[in-house]
Design a protein around this motif. Structure first.
Motif, PDB file in Angstrom:
ATOM      1  N   SER A   6      13.838  69.634  25.292  1.00 43.84           N
ATOM      2  CA  SER A   6      15.078  69.834  26.032  1.00 43.84           C
ATOM      3  C   SER A   6      16.139  68.875  25.512  1.00 43.84           C
ATOM      4  O   SER A   6      15.846  67.762  25.103  1.00 43.84           O
ATOM      5  CB  SER A   6      14.849  69.562  27.525  1.00 43.84           C
ATOM      6  N   VAL A   7      17.359  69.318  25.550  1.00 46.65           N
ATOM      7  CA  VAL A   7      18.464  68.496  25.062  1.00 46.65           C
ATOM      8  C   VAL A   7      18.866  67.482  26.125  1.00 46.65           C
ATOM      9  O   VAL A   7      18.955  67.791  27.303  1.00 46.65           O
ATOM     10  CB  VAL A   7      19.661  69.389  24.671  1.00 46.65           C
ATOM     11  N   ILE A   8      19.108  66.273  25.679  1.00 45.04           N
ATOM     12  CA  ILE A   8      19.541  65.170  26.538  1.00 45.04           C
ATOM     13  C   ILE A   8      20.989  64.862  26.194  1.00 45.04           C
ATOM     14  O   ILE A   8      21.361  64.815  25.019  1.00 45.04           O
ATOM     15  CB  ILE A   8      18.658  63.930  26.308  1.00 45.04           C
ATOM     16  N   GLU A   9      21.775  64.662  27.198  1.00 44.19           N
ATOM     17  CA  GLU A   9      23.185  64.293  26.979  1.00 44.19           C
ATOM     18  C   GLU A   9      23.268  62.834  26.537  1.00 44.19           C
ATOM     19  O   GLU A   9      22.724  61.947  27.191  1.00 44.19           O
ATOM     20  CB  GLU A   9      23.968  64.470  28.281  1.00 44.19           C
ATOM     21  N   LEU A  10      23.947  62.609  25.427  1.00 45.25           N
ATOM     22  CA  LEU A  10      24.180  61.258  24.909  1.00 45.25           C
ATOM     23  C   LEU A  10      25.614  61.172  24.415  1.00 45.25           C
ATOM     24  O   LEU A  10      26.064  62.041  23.668  1.00 45.25           O
ATOM     25  CB  LEU A  10      23.265  60.949  23.723  1.00 45.25           C
ATOM     26  N   THR A  11      26.300  60.128  24.810  1.00 42.07           N
ATOM     27  CA  THR A  11      27.649  59.909  24.289  1.00 42.07           C
ATOM     28  C   THR A  11      27.578  58.944  23.104  1.00 42.07           C
ATOM     29  O   THR A  11      26.591  58.209  22.945  1.00 42.07           O
ATOM     30  CB  THR A  11      28.575  59.315  25.362  1.00 42.07           C
ATOM     31  N   GLU A  14      27.132  55.468  24.332  1.00 47.40           N
ATOM     32  CA  GLU A  14      25.751  55.144  24.699  1.00 47.40           C
ATOM     33  C   GLU A  14      24.912  54.838  23.457  1.00 47.40           C
ATOM     34  O   GLU A  14      24.107  53.890  23.458  1.00 47.40           O
ATOM     35  CB  GLU A  14      25.129  56.290  25.493  1.00 47.40           C
ATOM     36  N   PRO A 100      18.950  63.551  20.626  1.00 45.88           N
ATOM     37  CA  PRO A 100      19.101  63.936  22.037  1.00 45.88           C
ATOM     38  C   PRO A 100      18.068  64.979  22.472  1.00 45.88           C
ATOM     39  O   PRO A 100      18.401  65.977  23.081  1.00 45.88           O
ATOM     40  CB  PRO A 100      20.527  64.483  22.084  1.00 45.88           C
ATOM     41  N   ARG A 153      16.332  58.903  30.669  1.00 48.63           N
ATOM     42  CA  ARG A 153      16.489  60.337  30.405  1.00 48.63           C
ATOM     43  C   ARG A 153      15.349  60.897  29.561  1.00 48.63           C
ATOM     44  O   ARG A 153      15.196  62.108  29.457  1.00 48.63           O
ATOM     45  CB  ARG A 153      17.813  60.594  29.686  1.00 48.63           C
TER      46      ARG A 153
END
Length: 179
Positions: A6-11, A14, A100, A153
């Motif tokens: 699954s894709v994880i949100e990362l900026t 971050e 991610p 996450r």
């Protein structure tokens, strides 16, 4: 067992926080490598690349190359402690390339430099696990909230990796439980 991708949100901010933390962790072990291999700048250059990214630089092929160069330095280091220190530096430069994807192996990008630095310290102290445990506690208290948030996450650290894996799981658990 299937791998969860699954894709994880990362900026980008971050990722910079993760790289800065990894660089600080790896820097604790750098004197071990440089004390044994004073003419080899590859681990220092990998840490500097991680710091440059953390301070606003771009992720580049040169940065990735510095991670691989530090890894190669680890392969020719004269002692296990120096090898672990160089691998900590390699992991620091690699932290900027955290994927991610919700995979336990990605935790190595977040905490690998800390675990490798802790292992280097304990090997340097005659393979004293108390030294590694103490370094894990020090880097746990230094972890910024942004790094802990990113870590949470992902699935927990994988159940492999010998003593380095054990140190990583110790830090992983401590950070996830931190409030």
């Amino acid at each position: 067992m299937p791998i969860d991708s699954s894709v994880i949100e990362l900026t980008l901010d971050e990722l910079r926080e993760v790289a800065a933390y990894a660089a600080r962790c790896a820097a604790t072990a750098l004197p071990i490598f440089e004390g044994e291999v004073p003419g080899d700048a590859r681990p220092r250059e990998a840490i500097e690349a991680a710091v440059a990214f953390a301070e606003g630089g771009k992720r580049t092929n040169a940065m990735r190359s510095s991670a691989w160069a530090a890894f190669r330095a680890a392969q020719v280091a004269a002692t296990p402690a120096a090898s672990e220190a160089a691998q900590a530096a390699s992991a620091a430069a690699g932290a900027a390339f955290l994927h991610p994807l919700a995979q336990a192996a990605q935790v190595k990008h977040i905490l690998g430099s800390a675990a490798r630095a802790a292992r280097a310290a304990e090997l340097d102290a005659g393979d004293d696990p108390r030294v590694g445990d103490a370094l894990i506690e020090a880097v746990r208290s230094d972890a910024p909230e942004a790094v802990i948030d990113v870590l949470r996450r992902y699935p927990v650290a994988p159940n492999d990796g010998g003593r380095v894996g054990e140190l990583m799981r110790l830090l992983d658990s401590a950070l996830r439980d931190q409030r």
